[in-house]
Design an enzyme around this catalytic site. Structure first.
Site, PDB file in Angstrom:
ATOM      1  N   CYS A 345      -6.306  31.405  31.805  1.00  0.00           N
ATOM      2  CA  CYS A 345      -5.098  31.542  32.471  1.00  0.00           C
ATOM      3  C   CYS A 345      -4.733  32.942  32.696  1.00  0.00           C
ATOM      4  O   CYS A 345      -5.099  33.843  31.793  1.00  0.00           O
ATOM      5  CB  CYS A 345      -4.111  31.137  31.352  1.00  0.00           C
ATOM      6  N   ARG A 440       0.975  21.317  40.138  1.00  0.00           N
ATOM      7  CA  ARG A 440       1.202  21.784  38.900  1.00  0.00           C
ATOM      8  C   ARG A 440       1.761  23.064  38.949  1.00  0.00           C
ATOM      9  O   ARG A 440       2.396  23.632  37.966  1.00  0.00           O
ATOM     10  CB  ARG A 440      -0.136  21.727  38.420  1.00  0.00           C
TER      11      ARG A 440
HETATM   12  P1  XMP Z   1      -8.144  27.084  26.801  1.00  0.00           P
HETATM   13  O1  XMP Z   1      -7.726  28.181  26.045  1.00  0.00           O
HETATM   14  O2  XMP Z   1      -8.447  25.867  25.814  1.00  0.00           O
HETATM   15  O3  XMP Z   1      -6.852  26.521  27.516  1.00  0.00           O
HETATM   16  O4  XMP Z   1      -9.223  27.202  27.863  1.00  0.00           O
HETATM   17  C1  XMP Z   1      -6.730  25.244  28.322  1.00  0.00           C
HETATM   18  C2  XMP Z   1      -5.211  25.038  28.744  1.00  0.00           C
HETATM   19  O5  XMP Z   1      -5.051  26.054  29.654  1.00  0.00           O
HETATM   20  C3  XMP Z   1      -3.860  25.726  30.552  1.00  0.00           C
HETATM   21  N1  XMP Z   1      -4.280  25.892  31.950  1.00  0.00           N
HETATM   22  C4  XMP Z   1      -3.917  26.961  32.695  1.00  0.00           C
HETATM   23  N2  XMP Z   1      -2.956  27.857  32.453  1.00  0.00           N
HETATM   24  N3  XMP Z   1      -3.416  28.864  34.444  1.00  0.00           N
HETATM   25  C5  XMP Z   1      -2.737  28.806  33.335  1.00  0.00           C
HETATM   26  O6  XMP Z   1      -1.696  29.842  33.193  1.00  0.00           O
HETATM   27  C6  XMP Z   1      -4.350  28.174  34.942  1.00  0.00           C
HETATM   28  O7  XMP Z   1      -4.940  28.064  35.790  1.00  0.00           O
HETATM   29  C7  XMP Z   1      -4.761  27.024  34.020  1.00  0.00           C
HETATM   30  N4  XMP Z   1      -5.631  25.917  33.650  1.00  0.00           N
HETATM   31  C8  XMP Z   1      -5.369  25.319  32.668  1.00  0.00           C
HETATM   32  C9  XMP Z   1      -3.667  24.198  30.126  1.00  0.00           C
HETATM   33  O8  XMP Z   1      -2.532  23.912  29.429  1.00  0.00           O
HETATM   34  C10 XMP Z   1      -4.978  24.005  29.445  1.00  0.00           C
HETATM   35  O9  XMP Z   1      -4.941  22.586  28.576  1.00  0.00           O
END
Ligand code: XMP
Length: 521
Positions: A345, A440
């Site tokens: 993120c 999203r």
């Molecule tokens: P982890 O830390 O497990 O996080 O890799 C997965 C979660 O991150 C969110 N997610 C995003 N958040 N930009 C964001 O700010 C993104 O591009 C993105 N893609 C996923 C999502 O909640 C996921 O479950």
């Protein structure tokens, strides 16, 4: 006794319960590594702890772990593996709606232990081609059903003849012919296909493969003795697969707050899509967006709640009590908490917005308790200790990065500098938004280079099967619960006592002043 009370009150001054600790730290947003949990008197052995969790009236998991609805994390293979281990997979929506429906069907129709789409070969292929396929696709097995162009079973190619010395021969010359291949009709599998296959292997010593065919002798699946043995052993395992009332594995699917050409919520399309998912047997839908405390997400949840009164609905993401309350009042059963903690993120960098996860979870958990709904700690989890901390304030965790390197995640393994990797990207990365997830992040459906991505494209080291990764995580969760004397997750939430950790304390927590020969994970 008096000494005991004094020691307890001394502990309590330093190691505080959530309702003391977080309000006392309300000027600083804290995340997992900022806090540690104090040990407590315990009569609980880690292996005796229970990990079942209830996310909604009709949605229960046997372990509190969910795989993220991301296009490099959860499709049917991941969802099957998660449910088989007692958790849940949320199928992402970065694909055509019809494809998402068939991914859900694959999970719901999955017969544990039956390989439903075995790798097949054709009679006129050369053994050399089969060897090349094994090499390229890194198969660890060498026996394949042989089918004709219509899918009808022709025979079995045994691993004994898949050798370089036979490279120039055709499969048809060396296969075991149909008449000698052991098969069972699909309809004879009955209610307990594993027991049926187990009986078959018991009755025929030396036979290791059983093919499943339909009435027209088309190949429908394959049992292998090693799978059946593993599963019969697992039946005694502590954490049973997460199943619905009809004994099918449970499955979730993400949906977006889709808008029409005029920018209005496309209620009809959302309802049709979720209606079709429900027909396929989906157990829960997740209205997944980066900003859940918003009109579009609230309206989507309301529309779904009206149309499907009993369907468990997850919605998010939020980081504040007002967001939890809003989505609960719209009809959500479980709220995703997390804005910007994810490993891929960049929301906090790009938008300057988001709250470190432990503080966000505390605030949201207190609002959720009032509304009698659940919260899910979404993002930022990199080790089992983070999960234990998250579960002191939530009913389950959602993980992306931890599972993205698994065999069951979508995408191929690639080799770079002698190491194996898989792709992992944020759903707000430019590439993922281009593939469909723009809504999203509140971006236009066909983003151009002008939009601001909120995620990166990355790699994760390949890490083997989900079973293996989950076994380690669960071991860690159980160990944490043992230290706190918590027999189940409710007790973990009640008993947790927190204290801040200094940067030096953080360094002390990891291996230090040694030359590590083998990493702990
Ligand atoms: P982890 O830390 O497990 O996080 O890799 C997965 C979660 O991150 C969110 N997610 C995003 N958040 N930009 C964001 O700010 C993104 O591009 C993105 N893609 C996923 C999502 O909640 C996921 O479950």
């Amino acid at each position: 006794m008096a000494a005991m009370r004094q020691s307890e009150s001394l502990d309590a001054r330093f190691y505080q319960a959530a309702d003391q600790f977080f309000p006392a730290n309300n000027k600083l947003a804290l995340t997992f590594d900022d806090v540690t949990l104090a040990t407590l008197y315990s009569e609980i052995l880690p292996r005796d702890t229970q990990l079942d969790t209830r996310l909604a009236e009709n949605l229960r998991l046997n372990i509190p772990v969910i795989s993220s609805d991301m296009d490099t994390v959860t499709e049917s293979r991941m969802a099957i593996a998660m449910a088989a281990n007692g958790g849940l997979g949320l199928i992402h929506y970065n694909m055509p709606e019809r494809q998402q429906l068939s991914e859900v069907s694959r999970v719901k129709n999955h017969v544990h232990g039956l390989i439903q789409e075995p790798i097949q070969v054709m009679p006129d292929q050369l053994i050399g081609d089969v060897l090349k396929m094994i090499e390229e696709r890194k198969f660890a097995f060498g026996t394949f059903p042989v089918v004709d162009e219509k899918g009808k079973l022709v025979g079995l190619l045994s691993g004994h003849v898949v050798k370089p010395r036979y490279a120039k021969r055709k499969v048809a010359e060396v296969l075991t012919p149909r008449a000698q291949v052991h098969t069972i009709r699909q309809k004879e599998l009955g209610k307990d296909p594993i027991a049926r296959a187990d009986k078959f292997f018991n009755e025929r010593p030396g036979i290791h493969k059983l093919l499943v065919v339909d009435d027209k002798d088309n190949l429908r699946g394959l049992f292998t003795m090693s799978d059946i043995e593993r599963i019969t052993q697992e039946r005694n395992a502590q954490f049973k697969p997460a199943r619905d009332a009809r004994f099918h594995l449970i499955c979730g699917a993400a949906v977006s707050a889709t808008r029409n050409a005029f920018g209005e919520l496309d209620r009809e399309r959302i309802l049709n899509h979720v209606g079709a998912l429900v027909e396929r047997g989906v157990d829960v839908v997740a209205v997944s967006t980066a900003h859940g405390h918003s009109q579009g997400v609230g309206d989507t949840v309301r529309v779904l709640r009206d149309a499907f009164p009993k369907l468990p609905i997850i919605a998010g993401n939020v980081t504040g009590a007002a967001g939890v309350e809003y989505l609960a009042e719209c009809g959500a059963n479980a709220i995703k908490v997390g804005q910007g903690p994810g490993s891929i993120c960049t929301t906090r960098i790009v938008a300057g917005v988001g709250i470190p996860q432990m503080t966000a979870l505390y605030v949201c958990s207190r609002a959720a308790a009032k509304k009698k709904i659940s919260i899910l700690a979404d993002g930022g989890i990199v080790k089992s200790g983070d999960i234990v901390k998250a579960l002191t304030l939530s009913q389950a965790v959602i993980c992306g990065g931890i599972f993205a390197g698994c065999n069951e995640a979508p995408g191929d393994v690639m080799e770079i500098g002698g190491k194996l990797y898989k792709q992992y990207r944020g759903m707000g990365s430019f590439a993922a938004m281009k593939a469909g997830s723009a809504a999203r992040y509140g971006q236009p459906a066909n983003p151009t280079q002008k939009v601001a991505p909120e995620g990166v494209e990355a790699l994760k080291e390949a890490c083997g099967s989900v079973d293996r990764v989950l076994a380690q995580l669960i071991g860690g969760i159980q160990s944490g619960m043992g230290y706190l004397g918590a027999a189940n997750l409710t007790q973990l939430r009640d008993k947790a006592r927190y204290i801040r950790v200094s940067p030096a304390g953080m360094r002390e927590a990891a291996p230090h002043d040694v030359v590590e020969l083998k990493t702990g994970n």
